[in-house]
Write a protein that holds these residues in place. Structure first.
Motif, short mmCIF file in Angstrom:
data_model
loop_
_atom_site.label_atom_id
_atom_site.label_comp_id
_atom_site.label_asym_id
_atom_site.label_seq_id
_atom_site.Cartn_x
_atom_site.Cartn_y
_atom_site.Cartn_z
N ARG A 69 0.80 -1.22 0.00
CA ARG A 69 0.00 0.00 0.00
C ARG A 69 0.83 1.27 0.00
N VAL A 70 2.15 1.18 0.23
CA VAL A 70 2.96 2.38 0.37
C VAL A 70 4.18 2.33 -0.55
N ASP A 71 4.84 3.48 -0.73
CA ASP A 71 6.03 3.55 -1.56
C ASP A 71 7.18 2.79 -0.90
N VAL A 72 8.19 2.47 -1.71
CA VAL A 72 9.14 1.43 -1.33
C VAL A 72 9.95 1.74 -0.05
N ALA A 73 10.43 2.96 0.13
CA ALA A 73 11.20 3.25 1.35
C ALA A 73 10.30 3.19 2.58
N ASN A 74 9.09 3.72 2.46
CA ASN A 74 8.13 3.61 3.55
C ASN A 74 7.77 2.16 3.81
N ALA A 75 7.68 1.36 2.75
CA ALA A 75 7.39 -0.06 2.89
C ALA A 75 8.52 -0.77 3.64
N ALA A 76 9.76 -0.42 3.30
CA ALA A 76 10.90 -1.02 4.00
C ALA A 76 10.85 -0.72 5.49
N ALA A 77 10.39 0.46 5.82
CA ALA A 77 10.32 0.86 7.23
C ALA A 77 9.29 0.04 8.01
N THR A 78 8.37 -0.64 7.32
CA THR A 78 7.39 -1.48 8.01
C THR A 78 7.90 -2.90 8.22
N ASN A 79 9.04 -3.24 7.59
CA ASN A 79 9.57 -4.59 7.66
C ASN A 79 10.76 -4.63 8.61
N PRO A 80 10.65 -5.32 9.74
CA PRO A 80 11.75 -5.35 10.72
C PRO A 80 13.06 -5.87 10.16
N GLN A 81 13.01 -6.71 9.12
CA GLN A 81 14.24 -7.24 8.53
C GLN A 81 15.05 -6.18 7.81
N LEU A 82 14.44 -5.03 7.51
CA LEU A 82 15.12 -4.00 6.72
C LEU A 82 15.43 -2.75 7.54
N ALA A 83 15.47 -2.89 8.86
CA ALA A 83 15.69 -1.73 9.73
C ALA A 83 17.03 -1.04 9.46
N THR A 84 18.09 -1.83 9.26
CA THR A 84 19.40 -1.22 9.01
C THR A 84 19.43 -0.54 7.65
N LEU A 85 18.79 -1.13 6.66
CA LEU A 85 18.71 -0.51 5.34
C LEU A 85 18.01 0.83 5.43
N VAL A 86 16.96 0.93 6.19
CA VAL A 86 16.23 2.19 6.34
C VAL A 86 17.14 3.26 6.94
N VAL A 87 17.91 2.89 7.97
CA VAL A 87 18.88 3.82 8.57
C VAL A 87 19.87 4.29 7.50
N ALA A 88 20.38 3.34 6.70
CA ALA A 88 21.37 3.68 5.67
C ALA A 88 20.78 4.59 4.60
N LEU A 89 19.54 4.33 4.18
CA LEU A 89 18.89 5.16 3.17
C LEU A 89 18.74 6.60 3.66
N LYS A 90 18.39 6.76 4.91
CA LYS A 90 18.23 8.11 5.46
C LYS A 90 19.58 8.81 5.57
N ARG A 91 20.62 8.09 5.96
CA ARG A 91 21.96 8.70 6.05
C ARG A 91 22.47 9.13 4.68
N ALA A 92 22.11 8.35 3.65
CA ALA A 92 22.60 8.64 2.30
C ALA A 92 21.72 9.66 1.57
N GLY A 93 20.62 10.05 2.19
CA GLY A 93 19.71 10.99 1.54
C GLY A 93 18.90 10.38 0.41
N LEU A 94 18.68 9.06 0.48
CA LEU A 94 17.98 8.36 -0.59
C LEU A 94 16.57 7.92 -0.22
N PHE A 95 16.15 8.15 1.00
CA PHE A 95 14.84 7.68 1.44
C PHE A 95 13.73 8.28 0.58
N ASP A 96 13.72 9.59 0.46
CA ASP A 96 12.68 10.26 -0.34
C ASP A 96 12.87 9.98 -1.83
N THR A 97 14.12 9.81 -2.26
CA THR A 97 14.40 9.51 -3.66
C THR A 97 13.74 8.20 -4.08
N LEU A 98 13.86 7.17 -3.24
CA LEU A 98 13.24 5.89 -3.56
C LEU A 98 11.72 5.98 -3.53
#
Length: 204
Positions: A69-98
């Protein structure tokens, strides 16, 4: 921020994710969780991901319905297996880009994938924004939702600029011959996600 502090923050993220996994909102439909066939029934003709169009892989957990139901970075944030990836995306400035991408494919490293890196290498990667951005962009194929049917002998150009390859058959696939797809064909509103068990390295 010192490498010690970064390592501690990453450790906290990984610990929290490990605790959160059992609390996820539901399971993806996979061959591993399918209802067993009645005794004596032939199960050799189970549908492959190339024909069923559903998710596959022993590493699927979380809520496919929520992610869809949501865009991919927001979707990753709902999946506990991708918690570190979400941190990395935000540090790299790619969260909104995705989130603003259209019809992309993300080969998403799980927490376990990041944990395969040494503590010093992970800390160095998270503290170097330009290098982190380059590595993460190498995990994204823009303007294309890759289907399971394209994985057996695939070569795809990434946002980083270099190509990555996929190989395998049935429900067993690798990326660059180094990372296993542990959960595949997960749909989000603007992308398809394949969870992988190693962090990919762009060609130098």
């Amino acid at each position: 921020m010192t490498q010690t502090r970064i390592s501690r923050r990453v450790a906290v993220v990984l610990t929290a994710a490990a605790v959160a996994v059992p609390l996820s909102l539901g399971g993806f439909a996979t061959a591993a969780t399918a209802t067993p066939a009645p005794s004596g029934q032939d199960t050799s003709a189970s549908p492959s991901p190339t024909t069923s169009g559903g998710t596959f892989g022993s590493g699927c957990s979380g809520s496919a319905a929520v992610m869809a139901r949501v865009d991919v970075a927001n979707a990753a944030a709902t999946n506990p297996q991708l918690a570190t990836l979400v941190v990395a995306l935000k540090r790299a400035g790619l969260f909104d880009t995705l989130n603003s991408a259209k019809d992309a494919t993300v080969f998403a490293p799980t927490n376990a994938a990041f944990k395969n890196l040494s503590a010093s290498k992970l800390a160095s990667l998270l503290s170097n924004k330009s290098q982190l951005k380059k590595v993460l962009q190498y995990h994204v194929v823009g303007d294309k939702r890759i289907t399971p049917a394209e994985l057996p002998n695939g070569s795809f150009k990434t946002l980083e600029g270099a190509n990555l390859t996929t190989s395998g058959s049935g429900t067993t696939f690798k990326v660059n011959n180094t990372a296993n797809i542990v959960c595949g064909n997960v749909k989000t509103r603007n992308a398809t996600v394949y969870l992988i068990d190693n962090v990919l390295t762009p060609p130098s």
